[in-house]
Structures are given as C-alpha cells and as structure tokens.
Design an enzyme around this catalytic site. Structure first.
Site, PDB file in Angstrom:
ATOM      1  N   HIS A 114       0.848  -1.191   0.000  1.00  0.00           N
ATOM      2  CA  HIS A 114       0.000   0.000   0.000  1.00  0.00           C
ATOM      3  C   HIS A 114       0.880   1.236   0.000  1.00  0.00           C
ATOM      4  O   HIS A 114       1.814   1.361   0.796  1.00  0.00           O
ATOM      5  CB  HIS A 114      -0.910   0.009   1.232  1.00  0.00           C
ATOM      6  N   SER A 115       0.612   2.168  -0.905  1.00  0.00           N
ATOM      7  CA  SER A 115       1.333   3.426  -1.037  1.00  0.00           C
ATOM      8  C   SER A 115       2.828   3.162  -1.210  1.00  0.00           C
ATOM      9  O   SER A 115       3.211   2.492  -2.171  1.00  0.00           O
ATOM     10  CB  SER A 115       1.034   4.313   0.171  1.00  0.00           C
ATOM     11  N   MET A 116       3.692   3.619  -0.309  1.00  0.00           N
ATOM     12  CA  MET A 116       5.111   3.316  -0.442  1.00  0.00           C
ATOM     13  C   MET A 116       5.347   1.822  -0.574  1.00  0.00           C
ATOM     14  O   MET A 116       6.248   1.377  -1.303  1.00  0.00           O
ATOM     15  CB  MET A 116       5.889   3.848   0.771  1.00  0.00           C
TER      16      MET A 116
END
Length: 291
Positions: free
Chosen positions: A104-106
């Site tokens: 998720h995200s990074m």
C-alpha cells in the site's frame, strides 16, 4: 545498552524482518501461496496482523527498521539499499518459490522494485502483485514533504487522513512526535525515488484506488497497467488514502478481492528461474498514520 537492546539482539533475524502473528506457518508440504505485505510510509507490519485469518493463506508483514522491535535501528532513506536488503532476505528465507506481493502506497513501490530486483537475481517472480493507494512508479519523485518542519509534516499527515477519523482511533500527538523521524525517512525514500526503465513484470496485477485519496488518484493508479504483461484489474473503492485500515465496506471489499484472487491461483508446480533452473514449490505455507 538500553533494556530493550538485549531482547532485540536475542531475537532471530526472521522475527525482526517478518514478525509472526498468530499460529506458526503450515507444516512442510502444505500448499498455499505466501502473501508478503509491504508497509506504507511510517507504517508497521502489524496492520496485516489479522490478514492470515481473513484471507485463508499464509501472510507475512515486512517490518522495516525504525519501528516495532526494530525501533532502535536507523530507518532507510533510499529505496535502492532497502530493496536490495529486502530481496536478499526473501532469498535467504527461501520465500521466492510460491509467493505474491501486496503493498500500500510506499509499500506498492517497494513491492514492485523488489519484484524487479528478484528477477535480476534470477529468482522466480511473484505469482501476483497487488498495489493499493499508490501512483505508478514513474509518477514518483515530484514531492517534498520530507523537507517540511515537524509542524508542517504533522499537518500533511492530518491532511491525508493519517491521524484517524471516523472508524479509526485518533493518533496521539505524543506518539506521532516520536514517529516523525521514521515518517520523514520513509517519505524521503519515496520522494527521492526515480524510476528507471525496465521490461514489465509478467505476473497478473490488481490495483486498488480510493475515491477520496489525495495522494494517488484513479488515473495515477490506473497507470500501473503498463507495468505488467499479465492481466490487470483495478478496483475503485470509497474512502481516503487509509481505506485499508478503516473499518467498513472498502476494507471488506479489499480483503474479499484479495482472498478471491489468491484462491484462483493455480496450485504451484515447479517454477523456473530466469536462468532455466527448476525451483520446487514452497514448503512454507500500530496505528496507521502515513503515506
């Protein structure tokens, strides 16, 4: 030496990188793809604590330095050494035979780069890549939040929904202040990252975008389509950047889709590395407030 340091030193290396939640892995010979989950910036492996029970497969959350029992370790500030060390740990653990990635995200960026790094080492790639709340890799590198003073970084975290609201408990200001150095380091990993052209991965990919995500819009998540020669599917769910940690229908849909995709993976046969060598199937079967 602080009281915590002897404990950390005595822990096996596996417990530091991949802390175990709940029961031990299935016995040798049991079938099942291991889902390896990468944290978002400032996040910990504990966000995936209940996923094994919810998904019906072995789940390992990656615990990066600077958090949890690794609190006294310096966090990484650059993607390249971080990815190299994660890839090396996965190879050392024998986890590259039958596995999928979720990030998720990074974490999505790190999962993609780790898949590329493993391919460069001649290891089998992931059987599926799940990316969530993340722009495609070539869209990174245009932000500077890691340079903000502490007050500005606090406002940034609040602005993307990281401090808790609705179904999420608010994050204590004192806790946030202690975690700002990790958040800043992780944001530097993201903001200093520069994608370099490589051929796409060949695994299926599923992407998740959220309706009110100020970090990764639907078109920016859709841009992941170019990063695989396999199938690509994008789900658009209601919620903000942290829909995966909030209770409600968005998180439930995420888990339902993950469970379905993992269940549809064919039973693993012997896989082949990029150098043609056969690899047997695998025998191993905190608060959220960042980007």
């Amino acid at each position: 030496m602080s009281p915590a340091e002897p404990l950390v030193a005595a822990l096996p290396r596996d417990a530091l990188w991949f802390p175990r939640f709940g029961a031990p892995p299935p016995a040798a010979g049991a079938a099942g793809t291991v889902l390896i989950c990468f944290p978002y910036a400032g996040g910990t492996a504990s966000v995936y604590r209940d996923w094994r029970k919810r998904l019906g497969t072995e789940v390992m959350g990656l615990q990066l330095p600077g958090r949890g029992l690794r609190m006294r370790e310096e966090p990484y500030t650059s993607a390249e050494p971080l990815v190299a060390d994660v890839a090396g740990e996965l190879v050392r653990r024998g986890l590259t035979r039958d596995y999928a990635f979720f990030g998720h995200s990074m974490g999505a960026l790190l999962a993609y780069e780790t898949g590329c790094a493993l391919r460069e080492r001649g290891e089998p790639g992931p059987r599926h890549l799940f990316v969530s709340g993340s722009r495609a890799p070539h869209l990174y590198g245009d932000r500077t939040e890691h340079l903000l003073p502490d007050a500005g970084l606090h406002r940034f975290a609040a602005g993307i929904g990281a401090l808790g609201d609705g179904d999420r408990a608010p994050v204590n200001d004192a806790y946030l202040a202690r975690r700002l150095p990790v958040l800043r380091a992780d944001l530097r990993v993201c903001n200093d990252y520069r994608w370099r052209p490589r051929r796409p991965l060949d695994c299926p990919m599923t992407a998740f975008s959220a309706s009110d995500d100020p970090v990764a819009g639907a078109a920016e998540v859709e841009a992941w389509r170019a990063y695989t020669t396999g199938s690509f599917l994008r789900h658009h769910v209601p919620g903000d950047h942290f829909f995966l940690t909030a209770g409600g229908p968005a998180r439930e849909r995420l888990l339902r889709e993950l469970r379905g995709e993992l269940a549809r993976l064919p039973r693993a046969a012997a896989r082949t590395t990029t150098d043609g060598a056969a690899t047997p199937p695998s025998e191993e079967k905190e608060p959220s407030w960042t980007y």
